[in-house]
Scaffold this motif. Structure first.
Motif, PDB file in Angstrom:
ATOM      1  N   VAL A 194     -10.177   3.304   3.070  1.00  0.00           N
ATOM      2  CA  VAL A 194      -9.895   3.206   1.635  1.00  0.00           C
ATOM      3  C   VAL A 194      -9.636   1.743   1.287  1.00  0.00           C
ATOM      4  CG1 VAL A 194      -8.266   3.818  -0.195  1.00  0.00           C
ATOM      5  CG2 VAL A 194      -8.917   5.519   1.507  1.00  0.00           C
ATOM      6  N   GLU A 195     -10.230   1.300   0.185  1.00  0.00           N
ATOM      7  CA  GLU A 195      -9.947  -0.032  -0.328  1.00  0.00           C
ATOM      8  C   GLU A 195      -9.358   0.106  -1.726  1.00  0.00           C
ATOM      9  OE1 GLU A 195     -12.061  -4.374  -1.249  1.00  0.00           O
ATOM     10  OE2 GLU A 195     -13.294  -2.630  -0.746  1.00  0.00           O
ATOM     11  N   VAL A 196      -8.210  -0.485  -1.914  1.00  0.00           N
ATOM     12  CA  VAL A 196      -7.557  -0.477  -3.226  1.00  0.00           C
ATOM     13  C   VAL A 196      -7.630  -1.889  -3.779  1.00  0.00           C
ATOM     14  CG1 VAL A 196      -5.450   0.018  -4.509  1.00  0.00           C
ATOM     15  CG2 VAL A 196      -5.992   1.357  -2.461  1.00  0.00           C
ATOM     16  N   ARG A 197      -8.299  -2.045  -4.896  1.00  0.00           N
ATOM     17  CA  ARG A 197      -8.450  -3.363  -5.506  1.00  0.00           C
ATOM     18  C   ARG A 197      -7.373  -3.581  -6.564  1.00  0.00           C
ATOM     19  NH1 ARG A 197     -12.893  -5.855  -4.068  1.00  0.00           N
ATOM     20  NH2 ARG A 197     -12.746  -7.293  -5.847  1.00  0.00           N
ATOM     21  N   ASP A 198      -6.900  -4.800  -6.629  1.00  0.00           N
ATOM     22  CA  ASP A 198      -5.861  -5.191  -7.604  1.00  0.00           C
ATOM     23  C   ASP A 198      -4.636  -4.284  -7.498  1.00  0.00           C
ATOM     24  OD1 ASP A 198      -7.381  -7.282  -8.648  1.00  0.00           O
ATOM     25  OD2 ASP A 198      -8.406  -5.945 -10.051  1.00  0.00           O
ATOM     26  N   ALA A 199      -4.231  -4.019  -6.268  1.00  0.00           N
ATOM     27  CA  ALA A 199      -3.070  -3.157  -6.060  1.00  0.00           C
ATOM     28  C   ALA A 199      -1.798  -3.881  -6.476  1.00  0.00           C
ATOM     29  CB  ALA A 199      -2.979  -2.754  -4.592  1.00  0.00           C
ATOM     30  N   SER A 200      -0.977  -3.198  -7.243  1.00  0.00           N
ATOM     31  CA  SER A 200       0.298  -3.781  -7.666  1.00  0.00           C
ATOM     32  C   SER A 200       1.299  -3.704  -6.521  1.00  0.00           C
ATOM     33  CB  SER A 200       0.846  -3.031  -8.879  1.00  0.00           C
ATOM     34  OG  SER A 200       2.177  -3.428  -9.144  1.00  0.00           O
ATOM     35  N   PRO A 201       2.050  -4.756  -6.281  1.00  0.00           N
ATOM     36  CA  PRO A 201       3.035  -4.747  -5.203  1.00  0.00           C
ATOM     37  C   PRO A 201       4.238  -3.860  -5.489  1.00  0.00           C
ATOM     38  CG  PRO A 201       3.230  -6.768  -6.454  1.00  0.00           C
ATOM     39  CD  PRO A 201       2.012  -6.065  -6.976  1.00  0.00           C
ATOM     40  N   THR A 202       4.349  -3.359  -6.720  1.00  0.00           N
ATOM     41  CA  THR A 202       5.492  -2.522  -7.063  1.00  0.00           C
ATOM     42  C   THR A 202       5.157  -1.033  -7.066  1.00  0.00           C
ATOM     43  OG1 THR A 202       5.027  -2.715  -9.440  1.00  0.00           O
ATOM     44  CG2 THR A 202       6.496  -4.369  -8.464  1.00  0.00           C
ATOM     45  N   VAL A 203       3.917  -0.677  -6.753  1.00  0.00           N
ATOM     46  CA  VAL A 203       3.529   0.731  -6.694  1.00  0.00           C
ATOM     47  C   VAL A 203       3.831   1.272  -5.306  1.00  0.00           C
ATOM     48  CG1 VAL A 203       1.582   2.349  -6.765  1.00  0.00           C
ATOM     49  CG2 VAL A 203       1.748   0.518  -8.448  1.00  0.00           C
ATOM     50  N   THR A 204       4.549   2.381  -5.261  1.00  0.00           N
ATOM     51  CA  THR A 204       4.878   2.960  -3.959  1.00  0.00           C
ATOM     52  C   THR A 204       3.710   3.788  -3.439  1.00  0.00           C
ATOM     53  OG1 THR A 204       5.823   4.999  -4.885  1.00  0.00           O
ATOM     54  CG2 THR A 204       7.320   3.108  -4.560  1.00  0.00           C
ATOM     55  N   LEU A 205       3.676   3.952  -2.136  1.00  0.00           N
ATOM     56  CA  LEU A 205       2.652   4.789  -1.516  1.00  0.00           C
ATOM     57  C   LEU A 205       2.767   6.213  -2.034  1.00  0.00           C
ATOM     58  CD1 LEU A 205       0.389   5.280   0.523  1.00  0.00           C
ATOM     59  CD2 LEU A 205       2.153   5.543   2.291  1.00  0.00           C
ATOM     60  N   LEU A 206       3.980   6.696  -2.241  1.00  0.00           N
ATOM     61  CA  LEU A 206       4.180   8.054  -2.753  1.00  0.00           C
ATOM     62  C   LEU A 206       3.504   8.241  -4.106  1.00  0.00           C
ATOM     63  CD1 LEU A 206       5.533  10.859  -2.791  1.00  0.00           C
ATOM     64  CD2 LEU A 206       7.556   9.755  -3.782  1.00  0.00           C
ATOM     65  N   ASP A 207       3.761   7.342  -5.042  1.00  0.00           N
ATOM     66  CA  ASP A 207       3.171   7.470  -6.370  1.00  0.00           C
ATOM     67  C   ASP A 207       1.652   7.378  -6.300  1.00  0.00           C
ATOM     68  OD1 ASP A 207       5.611   7.801  -7.557  1.00  0.00           O
ATOM     69  OD2 ASP A 207       5.830   5.707  -8.177  1.00  0.00           O
TER      70      ASP A 207
END
Length: 209
Positions: free
Chosen positions: A56-69
Protein backbone atom coordinates in the motif's frame (compact mmCIF):
# COMPACT_ATOMS: atom_id res chain seq x y z
CA UNK A 1 10.11 9.17 2.45
CA UNK A 2 9.11 12.37 0.62
CA UNK A 3 8.09 15.49 2.50
CA UNK A 4 5.95 18.39 1.37
CA UNK A 5 5.09 21.44 3.40
CA UNK A 6 1.90 23.46 3.61
CA UNK A 7 1.94 26.82 5.40
CA UNK A 8 -1.18 28.61 6.64
CA UNK A 9 -1.69 31.75 8.69
CA UNK A 10 -4.23 32.56 11.38
CA UNK A 11 -4.78 35.78 13.30
CA UNK A 12 -4.39 35.13 17.01
CA UNK A 13 -6.20 37.80 19.03
CA UNK A 14 -8.64 37.84 21.94
CA UNK A 15 -10.57 40.53 23.77
CA UNK A 16 -8.98 41.62 27.03
CA UNK A 17 -10.76 42.65 30.24
CA UNK A 18 -10.77 46.24 28.99
CA UNK A 19 -12.72 45.26 25.90
CA UNK A 20 -9.80 45.94 23.58
CA UNK A 21 -8.22 43.36 21.27
CA UNK A 22 -5.08 41.83 22.69
CA UNK A 23 -2.49 39.51 21.30
CA UNK A 24 -2.97 35.95 22.35
CA UNK A 25 0.07 33.72 22.04
CA UNK A 26 -0.62 30.07 22.58
CA UNK A 27 1.42 26.99 21.90
CA UNK A 28 0.22 25.16 18.83
CA UNK A 29 1.79 21.89 17.79
CA UNK A 30 3.90 22.29 14.66
CA UNK A 31 3.54 26.08 14.63
CA UNK A 32 5.86 29.08 14.73
CA UNK A 33 4.32 32.05 16.55
CA UNK A 34 5.44 35.53 15.49
CA UNK A 35 3.62 38.60 16.77
CA UNK A 36 -0.10 38.39 16.14
CA UNK A 37 0.30 35.87 13.31
CA UNK A 38 0.47 32.14 13.82
CA UNK A 39 2.50 30.40 11.15
CA UNK A 40 1.56 26.75 11.02
CA UNK A 41 3.63 24.20 9.13
CA UNK A 42 2.07 20.85 8.37
CA UNK A 43 4.32 18.23 6.82
CA UNK A 44 2.80 15.58 4.58
CA UNK A 45 4.64 12.56 3.28
CA UNK A 46 4.37 9.54 1.04
CA UNK A 47 4.62 6.22 2.86
CA UNK A 48 4.66 2.59 1.74
CA UNK A 49 3.91 -0.48 3.83
CA UNK A 50 2.25 -3.90 3.66
CA UNK A 51 -1.36 -4.21 4.76
CA UNK A 52 -2.59 -7.78 5.15
CA UNK A 53 0.04 -8.89 2.65
CA UNK A 54 -0.76 -6.19 0.06
CA UNK A 55 1.62 -3.36 -0.74
CA UNK A 56 0.00 0.00 0.00
CA UNK A 57 1.21 3.49 -0.83
CA UNK A 58 -0.36 6.46 0.91
CA UNK A 59 0.40 9.77 -0.75
CA UNK A 60 0.40 13.06 1.16
CA UNK A 61 -0.22 11.25 4.42
CA UNK A 62 -0.84 13.59 7.33
CA UNK A 63 1.43 12.98 10.32
CA UNK A 64 -1.52 13.51 12.67
CA UNK A 65 -3.73 10.74 11.24
CA UNK A 66 -3.70 7.61 13.34
CA UNK A 67 -3.48 4.14 11.86
CA UNK A 68 -6.80 3.34 13.54
CA UNK A 69 -8.67 6.17 11.82
CA UNK A 70 -7.06 5.40 8.47
CA UNK A 71 -7.91 1.68 8.67
CA UNK A 72 -11.53 2.32 9.59
CA UNK A 73 -12.29 5.39 7.48
CA UNK A 74 -10.14 4.90 4.39
CA UNK A 75 -9.98 1.11 4.11
CA UNK A 76 -13.22 0.04 5.78
CA UNK A 77 -11.38 -2.36 8.09
CA UNK A 78 -13.70 -1.89 11.05
CA UNK A 79 -12.62 -5.06 12.83
CA UNK A 80 -10.01 -2.84 14.46
CA UNK A 81 -12.12 -1.24 17.19
CA UNK A 82 -11.98 2.20 18.75
CA UNK A 83 -12.30 1.93 22.51
CA UNK A 84 -10.46 4.30 24.81
CA UNK A 85 -8.52 6.03 22.00
CA UNK A 86 -5.67 6.46 24.50
CA UNK A 87 -3.71 3.23 24.11
CA UNK A 88 -5.08 1.65 27.27
CA UNK A 89 -7.77 -0.88 26.34
CA UNK A 90 -6.18 -2.77 23.43
CA UNK A 91 -9.38 -2.99 21.35
CA UNK A 92 -7.50 -1.44 18.41
CA UNK A 93 -4.54 -3.84 18.49
CA UNK A 94 -2.95 -4.74 15.16
CA UNK A 95 0.13 -6.81 14.41
CA UNK A 96 3.09 -4.78 13.17
CA UNK A 97 6.16 -6.55 11.83
CA UNK A 98 9.50 -4.91 11.15
CA UNK A 99 13.18 -5.83 11.45
CA UNK A 100 12.73 -6.33 15.19
CA UNK A 101 9.96 -8.89 14.79
CA UNK A 102 6.19 -8.90 15.25
CA UNK A 103 4.38 -7.00 17.99
CA UNK A 104 0.83 -6.21 18.93
CA UNK A 105 0.51 -2.42 18.88
CA UNK A 106 -2.30 0.03 19.61
CA UNK A 107 -3.43 1.55 16.32
CA UNK A 108 -5.13 4.45 18.11
CA UNK A 109 -1.80 5.97 19.17
CA UNK A 110 0.21 4.84 16.16
CA UNK A 111 0.53 7.48 13.46
CA UNK A 112 0.72 6.62 9.77
CA UNK A 113 4.34 7.78 9.25
CA UNK A 114 5.44 5.38 11.99
CA UNK A 115 4.53 2.34 9.90
CA UNK A 116 6.67 3.28 6.90
CA UNK A 117 8.32 0.08 5.63
CA UNK A 118 6.45 -2.15 8.09
CA UNK A 119 3.97 -4.97 7.59
CA UNK A 120 0.59 -4.39 9.25
CA UNK A 121 -1.95 -7.13 9.75
CA UNK A 122 -5.49 -6.61 11.02
CA UNK A 123 -8.03 -9.15 12.18
CA UNK A 124 -9.49 -9.22 8.67
CA UNK A 125 -6.17 -10.52 7.35
CA UNK A 126 -5.26 -13.02 10.05
CA UNK A 127 -6.87 -16.06 8.43
CA UNK A 128 -4.94 -18.26 5.99
CA UNK A 129 -5.02 -17.57 2.23
CA UNK A 130 -7.51 -20.41 1.74
CA UNK A 131 -9.88 -18.84 4.26
CA UNK A 132 -9.21 -21.09 7.25
CA UNK A 133 -9.41 -19.31 10.58
CA UNK A 134 -6.24 -18.62 12.51
CA UNK A 135 -5.71 -21.13 15.35
CA UNK A 136 -6.35 -18.34 17.88
CA UNK A 137 -9.71 -17.59 16.26
CA UNK A 138 -10.68 -21.26 16.23
CA UNK A 139 -9.77 -21.77 19.86
CA UNK A 140 -11.47 -18.55 20.99
CA UNK A 141 -14.67 -20.03 19.55
CA UNK A 142 -14.07 -23.48 21.02
CA UNK A 143 -13.28 -22.14 24.51
CA UNK A 144 -16.00 -19.46 24.58
CA UNK A 145 -13.42 -16.72 24.89
CA UNK A 146 -15.75 -14.03 23.58
CA UNK A 147 -18.97 -12.58 24.95
CA UNK A 148 -19.90 -9.13 23.62
CA UNK A 149 -17.03 -9.44 21.12
CA UNK A 150 -15.81 -5.85 21.23
CA UNK A 151 -12.39 -6.71 22.64
CA UNK A 152 -12.04 -9.96 20.68
CA UNK A 153 -10.27 -8.63 17.55
CA UNK A 154 -7.63 -6.94 19.69
CA UNK A 155 -7.23 -10.07 21.82
CA UNK A 156 -6.82 -12.19 18.70
CA UNK A 157 -4.19 -9.88 17.23
CA UNK A 158 -2.21 -9.70 20.46
CA UNK A 159 -2.30 -13.48 20.78
CA UNK A 160 -1.29 -13.99 17.16
CA UNK A 161 1.66 -11.62 17.58
CA UNK A 162 2.70 -13.45 20.75
CA UNK A 163 2.56 -16.87 19.10
CA UNK A 164 4.50 -15.64 16.10
CA UNK A 165 7.37 -14.60 18.36
CA UNK A 166 6.91 -17.28 21.04
CA UNK A 167 5.17 -20.38 19.63
CA UNK A 168 5.09 -22.16 23.00
CA UNK A 169 4.34 -19.62 25.75
CA UNK A 170 3.62 -20.47 29.35
CA UNK A 171 0.36 -19.40 30.97
CA UNK A 172 2.23 -16.67 32.82
CA UNK A 173 3.71 -15.36 29.56
CA UNK A 174 0.27 -15.26 27.96
CA UNK A 175 -1.22 -13.35 30.88
CA UNK A 176 1.64 -10.85 30.89
CA UNK A 177 1.33 -10.29 27.13
CA UNK A 178 -2.41 -9.63 27.46
CA UNK A 179 -1.98 -6.97 30.14
CA UNK A 180 -2.69 -4.30 27.54
CA UNK A 181 -5.98 -5.89 26.43
CA UNK A 182 -9.03 -5.28 28.60
CA UNK A 183 -12.14 -7.47 28.70
CA UNK A 184 -15.12 -6.48 30.84
CA UNK A 185 -17.32 -9.48 30.04
CA UNK A 186 -15.72 -12.89 30.32
CA UNK A 187 -12.70 -12.28 32.47
CA UNK A 188 -9.53 -13.80 31.10
CA UNK A 189 -9.58 -17.46 32.05
CA UNK A 190 -11.16 -18.79 28.85
CA UNK A 191 -9.18 -16.38 26.72
CA UNK A 192 -5.91 -17.63 28.19
CA UNK A 193 -7.05 -21.24 27.76
CA UNK A 194 -7.85 -20.52 24.11
CA UNK A 195 -4.44 -19.02 23.43
CA UNK A 196 -2.62 -21.93 25.08
CA UNK A 197 -4.73 -24.35 23.03
CA UNK A 198 -3.94 -22.37 19.89
CA UNK A 199 -0.24 -22.67 20.64
CA UNK A 200 -0.64 -26.44 20.85
CA UNK A 201 -2.72 -26.59 17.67
CA UNK A 202 -0.24 -24.39 15.83
CA UNK A 203 2.64 -26.62 16.94
CA UNK A 204 0.83 -29.73 15.75
CA UNK A 205 0.12 -28.12 12.38
CA UNK A 206 3.75 -27.13 11.91
CA UNK A 207 4.89 -30.63 12.91
CA UNK A 208 2.48 -32.19 10.40
CA UNK A 209 3.87 -30.02 7.61
Amino acid sequence: MNFTCQTTYALSTVTSNTGKPARFLRRIEGAHITGSLVRRQVFHMDITFLLNGESVEVRDASPTVTLLDWLREERGLTGTKEGCNEGDCGACTVMVTDARGSRGLNACILFLPQIEGCAVRTVEGISSPDGDLHPVQEEMIAHHGSQCGFCTPGMVMSAAALLKENPNPTEHEVRVYLEGNLCRCTGYHNIVKAILAAAGAQGEKIAAE
